[in-house]
Design a protein around this motif. Structure first.
Motif, short mmCIF file in Angstrom:
data_model
loop_
_atom_site.label_atom_id
_atom_site.label_comp_id
_atom_site.label_asym_id
_atom_site.label_seq_id
_atom_site.Cartn_x
_atom_site.Cartn_y
_atom_site.Cartn_z
N ASP A 40 0.82 -1.21 0.00
CA ASP A 40 0.00 0.00 0.00
C ASP A 40 0.86 1.27 0.00
OD1 ASP A 40 -2.32 -1.40 -0.06
OD2 ASP A 40 -2.94 -0.99 2.00
N GLN A 41 1.93 1.25 0.81
CA GLN A 41 2.82 2.42 0.89
C GLN A 41 3.53 2.65 -0.44
OE1 GLN A 41 5.21 1.35 4.27
NE2 GLN A 41 3.72 2.10 5.76
N ALA A 42 4.00 1.55 -1.06
CA ALA A 42 4.69 1.67 -2.35
C ALA A 42 3.74 2.17 -3.43
CB ALA A 42 5.29 0.32 -2.75
N ALA A 43 2.51 1.68 -3.40
CA ALA A 43 1.50 2.11 -4.39
C ALA A 43 1.18 3.60 -4.20
CB ALA A 43 0.25 1.26 -4.28
N THR A 44 1.00 3.99 -2.96
CA THR A 44 0.68 5.39 -2.66
C THR A 44 1.81 6.32 -3.12
OG1 THR A 44 -0.65 4.73 -0.76
CG2 THR A 44 0.07 7.02 -0.81
N SER A 45 3.06 5.92 -2.83
CA SER A 45 4.18 6.78 -3.23
C SER A 45 4.37 6.81 -4.75
CB SER A 45 5.48 6.36 -2.53
OG SER A 45 5.94 5.15 -3.04
N ALA A 46 3.84 5.81 -5.45
CA ALA A 46 3.89 5.79 -6.92
C ALA A 46 2.63 6.42 -7.52
CB ALA A 46 4.04 4.36 -7.41
N HIS A 47 1.79 7.05 -6.65
CA HIS A 47 0.54 7.70 -7.06
C HIS A 47 -0.41 6.72 -7.73
CE1 HIS A 47 2.67 11.33 -6.01
NE2 HIS A 47 3.61 11.04 -6.89
N ARG A 48 -0.49 5.53 -7.14
CA ARG A 48 -1.41 4.50 -7.64
C ARG A 48 -2.38 4.12 -6.52
NH1 ARG A 48 2.03 -0.39 -9.75
NH2 ARG A 48 -0.07 -1.11 -10.24
N PRO A 49 -3.58 3.66 -6.87
CA PRO A 49 -4.53 3.24 -5.83
C PRO A 49 -3.97 2.04 -5.07
CG PRO A 49 -5.60 3.34 -8.00
CD PRO A 49 -4.14 3.52 -8.22
N PRO A 50 -4.21 1.94 -3.75
CA PRO A 50 -3.68 0.83 -2.95
C PRO A 50 -4.12 -0.54 -3.47
CG PRO A 50 -4.62 2.52 -1.53
CD PRO A 50 -4.97 2.90 -2.94
N ASN A 51 -5.34 -0.63 -4.01
CA ASN A 51 -5.85 -1.93 -4.47
C ASN A 51 -5.41 -2.29 -5.89
OD1 ASN A 51 -7.34 -0.06 -5.83
ND2 ASN A 51 -9.35 -0.83 -5.24
N SER A 52 -4.46 -1.53 -6.44
CA SER A 52 -4.01 -1.80 -7.81
C SER A 52 -2.90 -2.85 -7.87
CB SER A 52 -3.51 -0.50 -8.47
OG SER A 52 -2.43 0.04 -7.73
#
Length: 228
Positions: free
Chosen positions: A16-28
């Motif tokens: 979730d943290q990596a997705a958020t920092s990549a500006h992607r939704p957590p569930n992606s």
């Protein structure tokens, strides 16, 4: 000593943290728990903590686990290791996904041997993105013809690409490999209807893979501990 449930939770938080920092939704990004060499009791611990997708590298071991846990009808089993042609039948009969298809012969046999009573087998093509002799996978240049073949097979559904990039690369090398993989994925993602999976990233390079568009990370050690 952390429990499997605690380590699983940490892995999910990391995704979730990596997705958020990549500006992607957590569930992606989905988590595939790699349970090779681990006992069924470990899989059950992860299952009870909410995990449903499991990856196995060795055909015989994987099939035994699938059979032992067949009473759990919401499990999703992924074969992620290389498959010899004499093992395609039991793989086609027991697994939901095969991520390690790298040649037409294997794809043809999986298609022919997939039981009619089961839905089409989800497959990913394994790409040898760093052209390493020690690794399975097709070269990027051979990808289009294998995609065309798999798309013509009625009992297979082509879901995307899988790769195991070089271990311990330089930052520049890692970026180059992951960017090349993402470019290949994007090219086919726009033109093929079910092509939605980029399976790349493990315990050691998960964050970088997610930054480069991974939709599924394969994590074993960080959940189940060191392999036996």
């Amino acid at each position: 000593m952390q429990t499997i449930a605690e380590r699983l939770n940490s892995a999910l938080k990391g995704i979730d943290q990596a997705a958020t920092s990549a500006h992607r939704p957590p569930n992606s990004v989905k988590l595939l728990a790699v349970s090779k060499t681990k006992p069924v009791s470990d899989i059950m611990e992860a299952y009870e903590a909410g995990q449903r997708m499991f990856g196995e590298n060795y055909v015989q071991e994987g099939v035994e686990k699938v059979q032992e846990l067949s009473h759990l009808d919401d499990l999703e089993w992924h074969m992620i290791g290389p498959i010899q042609s004499n093992k395609t039948k039991i793989v086609a009969e027991h697994f939901d996904w095969v991520q390690s298809v790298d040649r037409e012969k294997i794809a043809r046999r999986l298609n022919e041997q997939r039981p009619d009573s089961l839905p089409p087998l989800n497959v990913c093509i394994q790409v040898n993105i760093d052209d390493e002799e020690s690794k399975s996978g097709i070269s990027p240049g051979e990808l289009s013809s294998l995609i065309e073949f798999i798309e013509s097979q009625e009992r297979l559904t082509l879901r995307g690409l899988m790769a195991i990039p070089k271990a311990n690369p330089s930052e520049e090398q890692q970026h180059k490999s992951l960017a090349k993989l993402k470019e290949l994925f994007d090219h086919y993602h726009t033109s093929l209807s079910n092509f939605d999976t980029l399976s790349v990233g493990m315990s050691s390079d998960m964050t970088e893979a997610i930054q480069h568009g991974s939709t599924m990370v394969r994590v074993g050690t960080a959940i189940f501990g060191k392999r036996n």
